[in-house]
Design a protein around this motif. Sequence first.
Motif, PDB file in Angstrom:
ATOM      1  N   MET A   2     -43.834  12.788 -37.018  1.00 46.18           N
ATOM      2  CA  MET A   2     -43.058  11.649 -36.538  1.00 46.18           C
ATOM      3  C   MET A   2     -43.804  10.343 -36.796  1.00 46.18           C
ATOM      4  SD  MET A   2     -41.615  10.829 -32.693  1.00 46.18           S
ATOM      5  CE  MET A   2     -43.272  10.574 -32.011  1.00 46.18           C
ATOM      6  N   ILE A   3     -45.115  10.373 -36.594  1.00 45.27           N
ATOM      7  CA  ILE A   3     -45.929   9.191 -36.866  1.00 45.27           C
ATOM      8  C   ILE A   3     -45.871   8.840 -38.351  1.00 45.27           C
ATOM      9  CG2 ILE A   3     -48.263   8.242 -36.813  1.00 45.27           C
ATOM     10  CD1 ILE A   3     -46.985   8.598 -34.065  1.00 45.27           C
ATOM     11  N   VAL A   4     -45.999   9.861 -39.202  1.00 45.19           N
ATOM     12  CA  VAL A   4     -45.980   9.640 -40.652  1.00 45.19           C
ATOM     13  C   VAL A   4     -44.665   9.007 -41.086  1.00 45.19           C
ATOM     14  CG1 VAL A   4     -45.936  10.810 -42.885  1.00 45.19           C
ATOM     15  CG2 VAL A   4     -47.648  11.454 -41.180  1.00 45.19           C
ATOM     16  N   VAL A   5     -43.547   9.568 -40.627  1.00 45.02           N
ATOM     17  CA  VAL A   5     -42.237   9.052 -41.034  1.00 45.02           C
ATOM     18  C   VAL A   5     -41.946   7.713 -40.370  1.00 45.02           C
ATOM     19  CG1 VAL A   5     -39.759   9.490 -41.021  1.00 45.02           C
ATOM     20  CG2 VAL A   5     -41.350  11.369 -41.463  1.00 45.02           C
ATOM     21  N   GLY A   6     -42.142   7.638 -39.060  1.00 42.89           N
ATOM     22  CA  GLY A   6     -41.772   6.433 -38.328  1.00 42.89           C
ATOM     23  C   GLY A   6     -42.581   5.214 -38.704  1.00 42.89           C
ATOM     24  N   LEU A  24     -36.486   5.448 -34.260  1.00 39.84           N
ATOM     25  CA  LEU A  24     -37.570   6.427 -34.257  1.00 39.84           C
ATOM     26  C   LEU A  24     -38.840   5.835 -33.657  1.00 39.84           C
ATOM     27  CD1 LEU A  24     -38.538   9.241 -35.052  1.00 39.84           C
ATOM     28  CD2 LEU A  24     -39.030   8.360 -37.346  1.00 39.84           C
ATOM     29  N   ARG A  25     -39.131   4.582 -33.983  1.00 39.74           N
ATOM     30  CA  ARG A  25     -40.359   3.962 -33.505  1.00 39.74           C
ATOM     31  C   ARG A  25     -40.365   3.746 -31.993  1.00 39.74           C
ATOM     32  NH1 ARG A  25     -42.323  -0.590 -37.947  1.00 39.74           N
ATOM     33  NH2 ARG A  25     -42.639   0.884 -39.669  1.00 39.74           N
ATOM     34  N   ARG A  26     -39.204   3.649 -31.399  1.00 36.32           N
ATOM     35  CA  ARG A  26     -39.144   3.479 -29.960  1.00 36.32           C
ATOM     36  C   ARG A  26     -39.743   4.683 -29.233  1.00 36.32           C
ATOM     37  NH1 ARG A  26     -33.929   3.511 -28.157  1.00 36.32           N
ATOM     38  NH2 ARG A  26     -34.615   2.681 -26.130  1.00 36.32           N
ATOM     39  N   HIS A  27     -39.800   5.818 -29.913  1.00 35.58           N
ATOM     40  CA  HIS A  27     -40.323   7.047 -29.304  1.00 35.58           C
ATOM     41  C   HIS A  27     -41.781   7.304 -29.686  1.00 35.58           C
ATOM     42  CE1 HIS A  27     -36.316   8.211 -27.896  1.00 35.58           C
ATOM     43  NE2 HIS A  27     -35.869   7.809 -29.065  1.00 35.58           N
ATOM     44  N   ILE A  28     -42.367   6.393 -30.458  1.00 30.28           N
ATOM     45  CA  ILE A  28     -43.779   6.517 -30.825  1.00 30.28           C
ATOM     46  C   ILE A  28     -44.614   5.810 -29.757  1.00 30.28           C
ATOM     47  CG2 ILE A  28     -45.542   5.848 -32.506  1.00 30.28           C
ATOM     48  CD1 ILE A  28     -43.442   6.128 -34.672  1.00 30.28           C
TER      49      ILE A  28
END
Length: 498
Positions: free
Chosen positions: A30-34, A204-208
């Motif tokens: 998720m970190i890689v994609v976001g 997606l970034r809101r969940h990082i």
Amino acid sequence: MSPTSAKPKEHRSLVPARMDRLPWSRFHWMIVVGLGFSWILDGLEVQIVAANGYAQTLGMDAAQVGLAGTFYLLGQVFGALFFGRLADRLGRKNLFLISLGVYLLGSAIAGLSFAPWFFYLWRFVAGAGIGGEYAAINSAIDEIIPAKYRGRVDIAINGTYWGGAALGAVASSVFLNTDLFAQDVGWRLSFFIGPVLGLALIYLRRHIPESPRWQMTHGREQEAERGVDDIEERIRAEGKQIPDVDESKAITVREIGRVPFLTIAKVLFREYPRRTFVGVTMMVTQSFLYNAIFFTYALVLENFYDTPPATASQYFIAFAVGNLTGALVLGRLFDTWGRRRMLFGTYVLAGLILLVSAFLFREGVLDATTHTIFWCASFFFASAGASAAYLTVSEIFPLELRSQVISYVFSIGQLVGAAAPALYGALIGDGTDRDPLFWGYVLGSCVMIAGGVICGIFGVSAAGRSLEDVTSPLSLVQEAEEGVTPDDAEPGSSRRSD
């Protein structure tokens, strides 16, 4: 070495040790994609603008089209400097959400342009957003990804710029096809590709999470611990085993506030002059070579090999794929063979291959295809080395300055590299004399080789090591008083300066 005179509170933390021991998981993907998708957006943007489908609609000549690129570059420099300092003060997550929003706004409104000045303004804004991404996102990635995987992940993510550039070339061939779209419509639609993709990234970034390492040094130790707890719960929910944390790796840090510029200057030029020299060298050399070749490859193919413009774009796709492949294939070796060896090898090999092609070019041995093959081979290595420049700068300076130092070095590299397209464009001329460009290629080769030698001699051995082991945070209590690891030492040794 606290930038404040008041006695700050101190606390013992295992956050770095807990983060670095984690196994690879869906959370890390998720970190890689976001966070990593930003480089795809940057490559996409640059290639769409380079296709200059907007020129006829806005009545822009070649010089004005070139000026659009200059405004984007200046925007990147401004964004990196402005958002980079804020990322160190306000946190990584706040800034990687804001910078993406700025990019989305600038790119979308640029697609609605009605005059050159309006286009320049919003290209500057879009560039500012991307520049902020470079500073905040490289910091967040390196602080969240476990030490074992940090090198390959950072290099692969930075290398995806070329995937975006290839996507931009394909998109331009579709949207600028007047059989499919009206001339005044297609280029506008192409400017909305990035914002549409970016909207999904915002969600997606809101969940990082915020970087626990940043929270640890800014008086938010409880939030940092809860953040790591949550990450561990996610990973255990996947059925993965997490090793016990080594309690001996706990560190004591004090809360740190705003770092004055005088302190930053002391860190860069008095405590870590060698590291500053290496970081600037890497950014300048790779930026010079990339800008020299990337922005003039079409002119070389058209003027020396009589390649039609439409066909030249096809050669570019091969060039972009070669760059992307290099970052993906070689990135793992930066974690296994080590930073110094790989930086030396990639920079020097890229320079040597380009040097060989320069002599063959002068002798008239090459054609458009074989010259592109040499470019692909050279930049297969250069791409990994160039991507590692961002990794290196992110690793070798204190956590509290990470985003700012990235922004400073990135800006220097961009400004120096900005001179390369104009220089090489003049060397190309009308394509009747190969000698000037030959010497230009020799210059580019020597620049890269020199960069590799400097990295090999003065580089920092950071593969597989915790960021706090590579460079002690300014907020570190015990170790900061005793000293930090020198550039060429093994983990466990201690000394404050280079």
